[in-house]
Write an enzyme that holds these catalytic residues in place. Structure first.
Site, short mmCIF file in Angstrom:
data_model
loop_
_atom_site.label_atom_id
_atom_site.label_comp_id
_atom_site.label_asym_id
_atom_site.label_seq_id
_atom_site.Cartn_x
_atom_site.Cartn_y
_atom_site.Cartn_z
N HIS A 276 0.89 -1.17 0.00
CA HIS A 276 0.00 0.00 0.00
C HIS A 276 0.92 1.21 0.00
CE1 HIS A 276 -3.75 -1.90 2.15
NE2 HIS A 276 -3.50 -2.44 0.99
N ASP B 109 -2.95 4.14 -1.93
CA ASP B 109 -3.84 3.97 -0.78
C ASP B 109 -4.73 5.19 -0.69
OD1 ASP B 109 -4.91 2.60 1.29
OD2 ASP B 109 -3.14 2.59 2.53
C1 DNO Z 1 -7.89 1.38 5.25
C2 DNO Z 1 -7.28 0.11 4.97
C3 DNO Z 1 -7.56 -0.87 6.07
C4 DNO Z 1 -7.18 -2.25 5.61
C5 DNO Z 1 -7.32 -3.28 6.65
C6 DNO Z 1 -6.70 -4.56 6.18
O1 DNO Z 1 -8.29 2.04 4.37
O2 DNO Z 1 -5.96 0.20 4.67
O3 DNO Z 1 -8.91 -0.85 6.38
O4 DNO Z 1 -8.00 -2.62 4.56
O5 DNO Z 1 -6.74 -2.92 7.82
O6 DNO Z 1 -7.18 -5.59 6.93
#
Ligand code: DNO
Length: 363
Positions: free
Chosen positions: A271, A316
């Protein structure tokens, strides 16, 4: 680097597959069954429905984020075995449809936590914001009402079933220390990793966001040392990390470039995003551009390049720009800009390497 884009599913996302298709270089969607409560086995018909939608739009479904872990597993309760069994069945089914990576997290009660989902910046854009003192002073049982959640969209980490049982969960976690959490994580991994390996799926734990304990609840996926310990719990290529630069980067003591070099063969999923951390510990999410935040995105992409990263990546959280109405952090525009920035860095590294090779050959 194999570029992907998170998609929450029809009716649960403001971004369409057709729009994602127009972002250069995106080959797959990162998906989940967001309406299946943690702990339940995923129904095959729903899995196939998303697979067919994705394939029709020309995307693969190699990466799932997340298969959420039931609280009883994190708490180490006797009932955990039932939920672990369901988890294994879900892994098996995902293996059958060709999934290669499952992202999950092991954060007690809450997934990611912010105090403001639409904090306005000087340029008029808004972004997710974390105000440290507000979290420290807050009664978590009242925080839920304060957060501006659009009830028609299921936010990861703030699923209704999680919120309903908040008081009981806090009670249950009273006795759970970080060491208990490590034990419970180890127990879970020893059960599921062999199943994942059998199906060719790499499990990829997500760091805690923010990477420190909140509301008195323990958090352990927070630092390089702890990830080292994590990888040894089950020393298998199928036991890996979702290296989230933004989550880890909220603690400026985390050296993400060093983590990429150290854990290189155990990072199936990256990410990539930036945050700006302020002196008082508050942080706001920014554009992906290195100069805009405190995370060295250019250095991170370079580290992935140098280590020959061929895993999956996704931009992300983005800001909300150009008046886009979208899920907090998950609009189309800023994440698409983020992808172009990441490709820009990647392609220029490639270009430099080719030039250097040519020079060596010419000599
Ligand atoms: C937020 C994400 C998290 C992620 C979880 C993985 O946007 O990066 O919610 O999906 O923590 O389990």
């Amino acid at each position: 680097m194999r570029m992907t884009f998170r998609w929450f599913g029809e009716g649960n996302d403001t971004v369409s597959l057709d729009q994602i298709k127009q972002i250069p270089g995106v080959e797959g969607i990162v998906w989940a069954l967001h309406d299946v409560p943690a702990g339940e086995e995923w129904p095959m018909d729903k899995i196939l429905h998303i697979r067919d939608q994705a394939h029709r739009a020309g995307f693969h479904i190699d990466v799932v984020e997340s298969v959420n872990v039931h609280e009883d597993i994190k708490l180490g309760l006797p009932s955990r075995d039932v939920y672990i069994d369901n988890y294994k069945k879900t892994i098996e089914k995902l293996g059958q449809v060709g999934v290669k990576v499952i992202c999950y997290n092991f954060m007690p009660v809450f997934d990611w936590v912010r105090t403001d989902l639409f904090k306005e910046a000087a340029d008029g854009s808004t972004a997710l914001f974390y105000e440290k003192s507000r979290i420290e002073d807050v009664d978590p049982l009242r925080l839920v009402d304060k957060i501006n959640v659009n009830p028609s969209l299921t936010m990861p980490g703030w699923e209704p079933e999680r919120m309903q049982h908040l008081a009981g969960l806090f009670e249950a976690y009273k006795e759970v220390t970080e060491e208990h959490l490590w034990d419970n994580l180890g127990y879970f991994l020893k059960e599921i990793i062999p199943v994942a390996a059998k199906h060719g799926i790499k499990m990829a734990i997500h760091p805690d966001d923010p990477p420190w304990p909140i509301f008195g609840l323990p958090r352990i996926m927070t630092s390089q040392d702890n990830f080292r310990r994590f990888l040894k719990l089950v020393d298998s290529p199928y036991n890996g990390i979702t290296l989230c630069s933004g989550s880890l980067g909220a603690n400026t003591g985390n050296d993400i470039v060093s983590m990429i070099h150290e854990f290189t063969d155990r990072i199936p999923f990256a990410h990539i995003r930036n945050v700006r951390v302020f002196d008082n510990g508050d942080f706001i999410e920014t554009s992906h551009r290195t100069e805009d935040g405190t995370v060295d995105i250019a250095g991170i992409v370079k580290a992935y390049y140098e280590t020959g990263f061929n895993g999956y990546a996704r931009p992300d959280h983005g800001r909300h720009i150009w008046e886009e109405q979208c899920r907090p952090g998950y609009g189309l525009y800023d994440r698409a800009l983020g992808i172009m920035y990441l490709w820009g860095l990647w392609d220029s590294l490639k270009r430099v390497e080719h030039k250097q090779r040519k020079k060596v050959v010419a000599k």
